[in-house]
Enzyme design. Structure first.
Site, PDB file in Angstrom:
ATOM      1  N   GLU A 180       0.822  -1.218   0.000  1.00  0.00           N
ATOM      2  CA  GLU A 180       0.000   0.000   0.000  1.00  0.00           C
ATOM      3  C   GLU A 180       0.856   1.269   0.000  1.00  0.00           C
ATOM      4  O   GLU A 180       0.759   2.114   0.898  1.00  0.00           O
ATOM      5  CB  GLU A 180      -0.950  -0.013   1.211  1.00  0.00           C
ATOM      6  CG  GLU A 180      -1.855  -1.216   1.193  1.00  0.00           C
ATOM      7  CD  GLU A 180      -2.980  -1.209   2.218  1.00  0.00           C
ATOM      8  OE1 GLU A 180      -4.032  -1.794   1.944  1.00  0.00           O
ATOM      9  OE2 GLU A 180      -2.819  -0.615   3.285  1.00  0.00           O
ATOM     10  N   GLU A 383      -5.556  -8.313  -1.319  1.00  0.00           N
ATOM     11  CA  GLU A 383      -6.220  -8.213  -0.016  1.00  0.00           C
ATOM     12  C   GLU A 383      -7.688  -7.937  -0.263  1.00  0.00           C
ATOM     13  O   GLU A 383      -8.029  -7.030  -1.030  1.00  0.00           O
ATOM     14  CB  GLU A 383      -5.645  -7.061   0.832  1.00  0.00           C
ATOM     15  CG  GLU A 383      -4.318  -7.343   1.456  1.00  0.00           C
ATOM     16  CD  GLU A 383      -3.867  -6.240   2.416  1.00  0.00           C
ATOM     17  OE1 GLU A 383      -4.717  -5.589   3.059  1.00  0.00           O
ATOM     18  OE2 GLU A 383      -2.652  -6.029   2.501  1.00  0.00           O
TER      19      GLU A 383
END
Ligand code: BG6
Length: 484
Positions: A180, A383
């Site tokens: 991220e 995810e």
């Protein structure tokens, strides 16, 4: 006209995802150094996690034991194999390899641990997908250099990459440079992603609201350069490596069709999502980023070769996390709601999880199309999942139908996206085994197919119990997504 094919491709990479700091534990064993994650206390839905520059006596730090994957990886991987995992996304703890980040030599015991983990995966033909840096950096780098704020950290990171690329070149093919990476575009990412210590009085994880755009974007630039150097080096070490970016995809709708709202949604998509992936996929800052920097007095200091480095280090594939969607509006009086990494506005058409994350499977199809239309490179959803409280019934079973429902609906939308033409190559659900929550530090915000007996205070036997979703996901994989 031929019938539309709505199927997952042959060889689709089904699996699950974890991160070292949220599952390994053994925070001071095997020569491991202290990481930024190790100085984060536990929190809850209402109380934020605290960053404690010095470990406090009597305070509970969830990463210190986590779910003890460090000692139990064999048992856990066996369970993943039983579900039929084709891929396991995990991260390497930087501090197991370079305990202080700037050490001259790597720590052999740490390297050996991952030799063992990869050997165990190989035993079951599970492909590792390795995140090189997942929200933990050696804490020493924070103390000495203020983390990624200092350009010197690039070289430490690249040395770490070189060490693990060489060591695991025959056993790991898929790598992600930073988890991220776009977290640094938001205040929340200051400490967890940037390893930058916020000033005293501002050390609550959800409220790190330090007015530090300049520092954060400069640190992000350092990560871009580091990532590009790693990609180039990785390809030199093994030309078959596939090295990807990883973005927390912020799916944001305009709250109304008012042109101002629509434009705001586009700007959010640009700045929160595409700024990072444009640099990592296309190798250059997009025009809107330059405008944003100018208008906000952000001056990115670059060295002469940086632009060339970015161009030479474009990633091979795009990966992202997707949990929820939010809305955006030009009207300041709209109701706010939570979300992953940042808040947003409530969508009247969606329901939210117990933690206020709005559940939106169609948003996943929309996001997949939006991303693929821009880049046309292979994509993985690395995810996705529902954080929920689970109850162990008297007979020992855990009937997590809500989780099955969540995942089923998201998988259906991935199938639609594939039919739309998106080159989706894999899916790893988040927290395939219960682990420590990133934002709150809780254990009871559970995502797993496998229950871990441990509570928010750290009590429990750590026993593993397959949930109902375990058997459901096994079938999904067995039928390559046909039986949902
Ligand atoms: C992602 C992170 O943002 O979201 C994970 O990569 C994190 O580390 C996951 O755990 C889910 O968030 P949370 O707060 O529910 O654990």
């Amino acid at each position: 006209m031929e019938n539309l094919i709505k199927k997952f491709p042959e060889g689709f990479l089904w699996g699950g995802a974890t991160a070292a700091n949220q599952c390994e534990g053994a925070y001071n064993e095997g020569g491991k150094g202290l990481s930024t994650a190790d100085i984060l206390t536990s929190g809850s839905r209402t109380a934020p996690r605290r960053i404690t520059p010095v470990l406090e006596e009597g305070t509970y730090y969830p990463s210190h034991e986590a779910i003890d994957f460090y000692h139990r990886y064999k048992e856990d991987i066996k369970l993943f194999a039983e579900m039929g995992f084709k891929v396991f996304r995990m991260s390497i703890a930087w501090t197991r390899i370079f305990p202080n980040g700037d050490d001259a030599e790597p720590n052999e015991e740490g390297l050996k641990f991952y030799d063992n983990v990869f050997a165990e995966l190989k035993k079951y033909n599970i492909e590792p997908l390795v995140t090189i840096s997942h929200y933990e950096a050696p804490y020493n780098l924070t103390k000495k250099y203020n983390g990624w704020a200092d350009r010197k950290v690039i070289d430490f990171y690249v040395k770490y990459c070189e060490t693990i690329f060489k060591r695991y070149k025959d056993v790991v093919k898929y790598w992600l440079t930073f988890n991220e990476i776009n977290a640094l575009t938001m205040p929340f990412g200051t400490f967890i992603a940037g390893a930058i210590m916020p000033p005293e009085g501002n050390r609550e994880l959800t409220n790190v609201s330090l007015n530090n755009d300049q520092i954060r974007f400069q640190a992000l630039h350092h990560q871009f350069v580091a990532s590009a150097k790693a990609v180039k080096l990785g390809h030199e070490i093994n030309k078959n490596f596939k090295i990807g970016c990883m973005i927390a995809y912020m799916c944001t709708y305009p709250l109304t069709c008012k042109p101002e709202d629509v434009l705001l949604a586009q700007q959010k998509d640009n700045l929160s999502n595409f700024l990072c992936s444009d640099v990592q996929v296309r190798g250059a800052y997009p025009g809107f980023a330059k405008r944003y920097f100018k208008e906000n007095n952000i001056n990115i200091v670059m060295e002469e070769d940086d632009e060339k480095t970015l161009k030479e280090g474009c990633v091979d594939f795009y990966t992202f996390s997707y949990y929820m969607s939010n809305c955006i509006s030009s009207d300041p009086n709209q109701e706010e709601i939570g979300g992953n990494l940042s808040m947003g506005l409530k969508n009247p058409y969606l329901k939210a999880s117990d933690w206020g994350w709005q559940i939106d499977p169609k948003g996943l199809r929309w996001s997949l199309n939006n991303i693929y239309n821009r880049y046309q490179i292979p994509i993985m959803v690395v995810e996705n999942g529902l954080g929920a409280v689970d109850t162990v019934e008297e007979d020992g079973s855990i009937n997590d139908d809500y989780r099955i429902e969540y995942l089923r609906e998201h998988i259906k939308e991935m199938k639609e996206a594939i039919a739309d033409g998106v080159d989706l190559i894999g899916y790893t659900t988040w927290g395939c085994i219960d682990l420590v929550s990133g934002t709150t530090g809780e254990m009871e915000k559970r995502y797993g197919f496998i229950y871990v007996d441990k509570d928010n205070e750290g009590k429990g036997t750590l026993k593993r119990i397959p949930k109902k979703s375990f058997y459901w996901y096994k079938k999904v994989i067995e039928t390559n997504g046909e039986e949902l």
